[in-house]
Design a protein around this motif. Structure first.
Motif, PDB file in Angstrom:
ATOM      1  N   VAL A  98       0.696  -1.118  -0.130  1.00 56.61           N
ATOM      2  CA  VAL A  98      -0.439  -0.191  -0.325  1.00 56.61           C
ATOM      3  C   VAL A  98       0.719   1.654   0.316  1.00 56.61           C
ATOM      4  O   VAL A  98       2.107   1.141   0.255  1.00 56.61           O
ATOM      5  CB  VAL A  98      -1.459   0.200   1.633  1.00 56.61           C
ATOM      6  N   ASP A  99       0.740   2.370  -0.036  1.00 59.57           N
ATOM      7  CA  ASP A  99       1.341   3.387  -0.361  1.00 59.57           C
ATOM      8  C   ASP A  99       0.583   4.313   0.433  1.00 59.57           C
ATOM      9  O   ASP A  99      -1.324   4.924   0.384  1.00 59.57           O
ATOM     10  CB  ASP A  99       1.171   4.461  -1.825  1.00 59.57           C
ATOM     11  N   LEU A 100       1.413   5.076   1.576  1.00 63.54           N
ATOM     12  CA  LEU A 100       0.305   6.078   2.559  1.00 63.54           C
ATOM     13  C   LEU A 100      -0.322   7.029   1.699  1.00 63.54           C
ATOM     14  O   LEU A 100      -0.910   8.803   2.239  1.00 63.54           O
ATOM     15  CB  LEU A 100       1.311   6.929   3.245  1.00 63.54           C
ATOM     16  N   SER A 101       0.745   7.486   0.902  1.00 62.10           N
ATOM     17  CA  SER A 101       0.568   8.886  -0.730  1.00 62.10           C
ATOM     18  C   SER A 101      -0.651   9.359  -1.042  1.00 62.10           C
ATOM     19  O   SER A 101      -1.193  10.228  -1.059  1.00 62.10           O
ATOM     20  CB  SER A 101       1.603   9.376  -1.088  1.00 62.10           C
ATOM     21  N   ASP A 102      -1.353   8.217  -0.499  1.00 56.64           N
ATOM     22  CA  ASP A 102      -2.660   8.221  -1.532  1.00 56.64           C
ATOM     23  C   ASP A 102      -3.945   7.823  -0.593  1.00 56.64           C
ATOM     24  O   ASP A 102      -4.632   9.195  -0.797  1.00 56.64           O
ATOM     25  CB  ASP A 102      -3.345   6.469  -1.903  1.00 56.64           C
ATOM     26  N   PHE A 103      -3.554   8.050   0.785  1.00 58.15           N
ATOM     27  CA  PHE A 103      -3.954   8.134   1.815  1.00 58.15           C
ATOM     28  C   PHE A 103      -4.093   9.681   2.265  1.00 58.15           C
ATOM     29  O   PHE A 103      -4.834  10.462   2.880  1.00 58.15           O
ATOM     30  CB  PHE A 103      -3.906   7.520   3.148  1.00 58.15           C
ATOM     31  N   LEU A 104      -2.957  10.705   2.320  1.00 61.82           N
ATOM     32  CA  LEU A 104      -2.333  11.324   2.720  1.00 61.82           C
ATOM     33  C   LEU A 104      -2.775  12.644   1.311  1.00 61.82           C
ATOM     34  O   LEU A 104      -2.795  13.898   1.665  1.00 61.82           O
ATOM     35  CB  LEU A 104      -1.032  12.333   2.613  1.00 61.82           C
ATOM     36  N   SER A 105      -3.357  12.326   0.369  1.00 57.91           N
ATOM     37  CA  SER A 105      -3.690  13.294  -0.850  1.00 57.91           C
ATOM     38  C   SER A 105      -5.238  13.664  -1.001  1.00 57.91           C
ATOM     39  O   SER A 105      -5.541  13.414  -0.007  1.00 57.91           O
ATOM     40  CB  SER A 105      -3.717  12.596  -2.165  1.00 57.91           C
ATOM     41  N   ASP A 106      -5.338  14.973  -1.478  1.00 61.86           N
ATOM     42  CA  ASP A 106      -6.948  15.546  -2.089  1.00 61.86           C
ATOM     43  C   ASP A 106      -8.042  15.011  -2.381  1.00 61.86           C
ATOM     44  O   ASP A 106      -8.401  15.263  -2.591  1.00 61.86           O
ATOM     45  CB  ASP A 106      -6.800  16.782  -1.679  1.00 61.86           C
ATOM     46  N   ASP A 107      -7.192  14.205  -2.967  1.00 62.81           N
ATOM     47  CA  ASP A 107      -8.045  13.043  -4.062  1.00 62.81           C
ATOM     48  C   ASP A 107      -9.319  11.739  -2.893  1.00 62.81           C
ATOM     49  O   ASP A 107      -8.657  11.557  -2.203  1.00 62.81           O
ATOM     50  CB  ASP A 107      -8.027  12.468  -5.339  1.00 62.81           C
ATOM     51  N   SER A 108     -10.331  12.087  -2.930  1.00 60.37           N
ATOM     52  CA  SER A 108     -10.962  11.332  -1.713  1.00 60.37           C
ATOM     53  C   SER A 108     -11.132   9.989  -2.227  1.00 60.37           C
ATOM     54  O   SER A 108     -10.842   8.936  -1.703  1.00 60.37           O
ATOM     55  CB  SER A 108     -12.115  11.814  -2.188  1.00 60.37           C
ATOM     56  N   LYS A 109     -10.942  10.161  -4.324  1.00 56.70           N
ATOM     57  CA  LYS A 109     -10.680   8.192  -4.559  1.00 56.70           C
ATOM     58  C   LYS A 109      -9.922   7.679  -4.316  1.00 56.70           C
ATOM     59  O   LYS A 109      -9.583   6.411  -3.624  1.00 56.70           O
ATOM     60  CB  LYS A 109     -11.526   8.294  -5.543  1.00 56.70           C
TER      61      LYS A 109
END
Length: 315
Positions: free
Chosen positions: A7-18
């Motif tokens: 998994v990639d934590l930058s997904d969670f930290l992004s402003d993209d809700s998806k």
């Protein structure tokens, strides 16, 4: 499943809700299935990782009598040095083939907790050891907070549910040295099969293979991760809190093949512990007719002391 999910934590930290939702789903499902993930996009730099491994190797290369001078009696090994073979897995009489060090929390803004936790032990012989250790501690703690925020949302809690328990929590950074094996181990392993006590564990890349995790079929799977990834697993406290929804998976560090007995192994886990008052009572969100409440109510502090006694670290 041949290996643990990535998994990639930058997904969670992004402003993209998806992307954020994708991370929450991926890590939550992985923790329901096998209890382990390999995570990139965290806050720990390669340079800091390299610096800490250098400092750690310097410490474990010190003469035995110097290392033993940093072994503090009466605190269950919570800070400073623990010598070779002292710790054993729950239910195992043989000591693990390892020695280790503990860095603990530097409490900010809470005098009661500050008085409660043992003080960190300063190593005089290696000037940067404590500084680099505590820098790493803070980066891993920050990563842990965000992982727990994702898990809170997955469970159906408010995003910051864990923050008040983990900030100033009794977390531990544990550099471990598994020395060369000098003779037949006679039933002892580098780390016998066990579950971790805490909420989640973040493992910095180990210097050699050996970590294995047990899947639902009881098969042992070698855990491999890329150098830039952290391996993060669920501990017993989180399994208990979620009424077995998220799995604290049994894992071990096996002894190397005989031709590699002469090599040391180093690894550095960060055990994310909450403050002692945190209730580990099964969350209502995780209890239903199919999953009745499986555990008695207990606090994190009571649970930790119980387990330290089982490990032989507290009398």
């Amino acid at each position: 499943m041949k290996n643990i999910p990535s998994v990639d934590l930058s997904d969670f930290l992004s402003d993209d809700s998806k992307r954020k939702q994708k991370f929450i789903k991926e890590i939550g499902e992985a923790y329901e299935e096998i209890g382990f993930v390999a995570l990139k996009g965290h806050f720990l730099s390669d340079d800091l990782t390299e610096s800490l491994y250098k400092e750690v190797k310097n410490f474990f290369n010190l003469p035995e009598e110097i290392k033993e001078s940093y072994e503090i009696e009466g605190i269950g090994g919570q800070r400073g040095y623990t010598s070779f073979g002292k710790e054993s897995a729950k239910g195992k009489k043989e000591g693990d083939l390892k020695e280790f060090w503990h860095f603990g929390q530097e409490v900010i803004g809470n005098e009661k907790l500050k008085a409660e936790y043992p003080k960190n032990v300063l190593v005089n012989e290696i000037p940067n050891f404590n500084k680099v250790g505590m820098e790493t501690y803070k980066k891993l703690e920050k990563t842990a907070i965000y992982v727990l925020r994702a898990l809170a949302l997955y469970i159906g809690l408010e995003e910051n549910y864990f923050d008040k328990f983990v900030i100033n929590g009794n977390s531990i950074l544990r550099p471990i040295h598994y020395p060369p094996i000098k003779g037949e181990p006679k039933g002892a392993e580098r780390a016998a099969a066990h579950g971790d006590i805490n909420l989640i564990t973040l493992l910095m890349g180990a210097s050699a293979s050996g970590l294995e995790v047990q899947n639902k079929k009881g098969e042992w799977i070698p855990v491999t991760a890329l150098p830039e990834q952290l391996v993060i697993n669920v501990g017993d406290m989180l399994e208990r809190l979620t009424n077995n929804k998220l799995r604290s998976t049994i894992h071990r560090v096996v002894n190397p093949p005989k031709e590699d007995w002469g090599k040391s192994r180093f690894s550095i886990p960060f055990f994310t512990h909450p403050i002692g008052e945190m209730p580990l009572n099964c969350l209502p969100e995780c209890i239903d007719n199919m999953h009745p409440k499986a555990y008695e109510d207990i606090t994190a502090g009571e649970f930790l002391n119980e387990r330290l006694r089982e490990l032989g670290l507290l009398k």
